[in-house]
Design a protein around this motif. Structure first.
Motif, short mmCIF file in Angstrom:
data_model
loop_
_atom_site.label_atom_id
_atom_site.label_comp_id
_atom_site.label_asym_id
_atom_site.label_seq_id
_atom_site.Cartn_x
_atom_site.Cartn_y
_atom_site.Cartn_z
N HIS A 5 -53.67 14.26 -21.96
CA HIS A 5 -53.33 12.79 -22.45
C HIS A 5 -54.01 11.86 -21.45
O HIS A 5 -54.47 12.01 -20.57
N LEU A 27 -53.25 13.08 -17.89
CA LEU A 27 -52.47 14.13 -17.73
C LEU A 27 -53.41 15.38 -18.22
O LEU A 27 -53.55 15.51 -19.53
N SER A 39 -54.52 6.85 -16.90
CA SER A 39 -52.99 7.51 -17.27
C SER A 39 -53.50 8.96 -17.80
O SER A 39 -52.83 9.49 -18.73
N SER A 87 -49.84 18.17 -12.11
CA SER A 87 -50.27 16.99 -12.59
C SER A 87 -51.27 16.37 -11.42
O SER A 87 -51.15 16.89 -10.22
N ASP A 90 -45.60 11.49 -17.05
CA ASP A 90 -46.72 10.90 -17.87
C ASP A 90 -46.32 9.48 -18.07
O ASP A 90 -47.06 8.71 -18.52
N LYS A 91 -44.91 9.10 -18.39
CA LYS A 91 -44.64 7.84 -18.77
C LYS A 91 -44.13 6.74 -17.82
O LYS A 91 -43.90 5.72 -18.20
N GLU A 130 -53.72 12.03 -27.15
CA GLU A 130 -53.15 13.43 -26.95
C GLU A 130 -53.75 14.45 -27.87
O GLU A 130 -53.72 14.27 -28.87
N SER A 184 -43.61 15.32 -18.78
CA SER A 184 -43.60 14.34 -19.67
C SER A 184 -43.02 13.03 -19.21
O SER A 184 -43.43 11.91 -19.45
N ARG A 241 -51.21 13.26 -10.55
CA ARG A 241 -50.48 11.97 -9.88
C ARG A 241 -50.00 12.24 -8.36
O ARG A 241 -49.78 13.40 -8.08
#
Length: 536
Positions: free
Chosen positions: A275, A264, A262, A390, A363-364, A239, A360, A392
């Motif tokens: 990230h 971001l 993964s 994002s 992201d997890k 990050e 956040s 995603r």
């Protein structure tokens, strides 16, 4: 004292003082809640959004007008909380565009920045409503444009702009009937006036100071409901933030996509937050260095963390769906976790999560598809803002209450497609009736109901249905307004101030009152609300 130009030093003081002025008066704004319930949070949300802007100005050592405006924009974007905070972040984003590349600020530049601010905020709201912060911003900016060529003194200019804004604020009850009935002006508009007054005071030489204690705030907590370790393909969680960059987030995301997964990559005009899970953090950082200065670098060895983590059972495979829910109350959090929600963000009426908090959480989770349940109408805008930032595959299900979120999860079927699930979930939330039982924080009169401070109120469908002195009786009266012959189940989520015996005693009364309807009591542990009730 006549001031025709602002330099970067004064501009920075104006931003800081604007935030401090709002923070000092946030409770005044909170008290402008339409209903006299104990969850007025517009002032708090706007203040925390402004504090995030100031934090970015300081952390990024922004010194030029351009840098200061960009830092305020990006900071407010990531720190935006609640609908008012999201709209404020869009106002600052547009304001930043108007100051781009400027070395000093005069009246025409400032008026142009106000215009950009208003246009950006209106575009960000799907259905702009007059009688809100948007109206105050628009009429202020219209006055600013009117003064171009007529006024050179920035102090006099701002005084007249603020007067126009205050006039618009006074008229907000004429534009929104709900404000008129409550006898209040729009809270977001009031917050904006405090921001403008704080900036004017700084320019005039009057500084509002805050103690360190006043800068402290409650942290939003993100609870991981499940351990989703899978085989680790890329071992280093990397990050960092790129400062003073001209590259677009999407462009940089494409550059580094070959290094891992993964990802971001979000940001605005002057910074990008990155990230990525990668096996080559050095190469990613070298790529980043080509595009600007790096700060807040953090690299974690996930394989090492995995080996040292105590995990019962086998690692789980990548999920097709992940859920993120926002709620308050230990019991409600447990209910969501039992319904396979991956992350529960603690937040709601009194503490809306920021855009960055939601990012956040995104992201997890590892799901191919991510469904966010805001469970509060004041969080939907921030959730959608996080979705836009994002990369995603994210869907924001517009749940406005906790019972809607729970009911939506109960009809979810992993065996059918995403679109079919979303259709089923949206259908069920439209059929869930939600009620809330709380207390009044002030005297008022709404819809011919005289309400005294500390009275118990039953609320449903955005209206105060019942008022009284006894919690059980108000709850019973509220449900009489809600339950029809088509309903067959009532769920009582009892809050932190109600014990199990009291809740069961009320359930017995309800069983007598509503013969043939199933009554269930569930520990919610929510603050402020004695009961949340669901009728289906």
């Amino acid at each position: 004292m006549k001031i025709e130009y602002l330099d970067s030093t004064i501009a920075k003081k104006a931003f800081v003082n604007a935030a401090n002025k709002l923070d000092k008066n946030k409770e005044v704004v909170n008290e402008l809640n339409v209903f006299p319930v104990p969850d007025g949070d517009t002032g708090t949300n706007m203040s925390l959004t402004m504090q995030s802007a100031i934090k970015h100005i300081r952390n990024n050592n922004a010194n030029t007008i351009d840098e200061i405006a960009k830092a305020a924009s990006s900071g407010s974007l990531m720190g935006a909380r609640g609908n008012s905070g999201v709209i404020l972040s869009q106002l600052l984003r547009g304001f930043s565009k108007g100051l781009r590349g400027k070395e000093k600020i005069d009246v025409p530049i400032l008026a142009n920045a106000f215009k950009h601010a208003t246009e950006t905020a209106y575009k960000a709201v799907m259905k702009p409503i007059e009688g809100t912060i948007l109206t105050v911003a628009r009429e202020s900016s219209e006055k600013a444009e009117e003064l171009i060529g007529k006024e050179e003194d920035i102090i006099s200019f701002l005084e007249q702009v603020i007067l126009a804004g205050e006039d618009a604020l006074r008229r907000t009850p004429e534009m929104l009937d709900v404000l008129k009935k409550a006898g209040v002006v729009d809270a977001g508009g009031k917050g904006l006036i405090y921001i403008l007054k704080g900036a004017l005071e700084a320019i005039s030489g009057k500084i509002v100071e805050l103690s360190n204690e006043e800068f402290e705030k409650k942290e939003i907590q993100i609870h991981e409901a499940h351990d989703n370790d899978t085989e680790i393909k890329f071992g280093y969680c990397t990050e960092f933030i790129i400062k003073k960059t001209d590259i677009e987030p999407n462009e940089f995301r494409n550059y580094i996509s070959k290094y891992g997964d993964s990802m971001l990559v979000v940001g605005s005009d002057e910074m990008i937050k990155v990230h990525i899970h990668t096996n080559n953090p050095g190469e990613v950082l070298e790529e980043a260095l080509k595009n600007g200065e790096l700060i807040d670098i953090k690299i974690d060895n996930m394989r090492y963390q995995h080996e040292n983590r105590v995990v019962s059972g086998k690692d789980k495979e990548m999920k097709k769906y992940s859920f993120i829910a926002i709620s308050m109350g230990e019991g409600i959090k447990n209910v969501f976790e039992d319904l396979n929600v991956d992350h529960v963000i603690t937040g709601g009426q009194t503490m809306n999560p920021s855009t960055e908090d939601i990012l956040s959480a995104i992201d997890k989770v590892d799901g191919e598809n991510i469904i966010i349940l805001p469970n509060n109408s004041n969080i939907i805008l921030a959730a959608n803002q996080a979705k836009e930032l994002s990369e995603r595959n994210i869907e924001v299900l517009p749940t406005k209450t906790i019972p809607q979120g729970i009911s939506a999860l109960l009809v979810f079927d992993e065996e059918i497609g995403l679109n079919d699930n979303l259709e089923n979930m949206k259908e069920i939330i439209n059929n869930v009736k939600t009620g809330q039982v709380t207390y009044a924080v002030r005297d008022t009169n709404i819809n011919d109901k005289e309400i005294k401070k500390d009275d118990i109120m039953g609320i449903s469908d955005g209206d105060i249905k019942t008022v009284g002195k006894d919690i059980d009786q108000v709850t019973i009266d509220l449900l009489k307004e809600m339950v029809t012959e088509d309903n067959d189940i009532i769920s009582l989520f009892y809050g932190e101030e109600i014990d199990e015996d009291k809740a069961n005693n009320l359930a017995e009364k309800l069983q007598t009152e509503f013969n043939g309807v199933d009554i269930e009591t569930i520990y919610g542990g929510q603050p402020l609300y004695y009961y949340l009730v669901s009728v289906e």
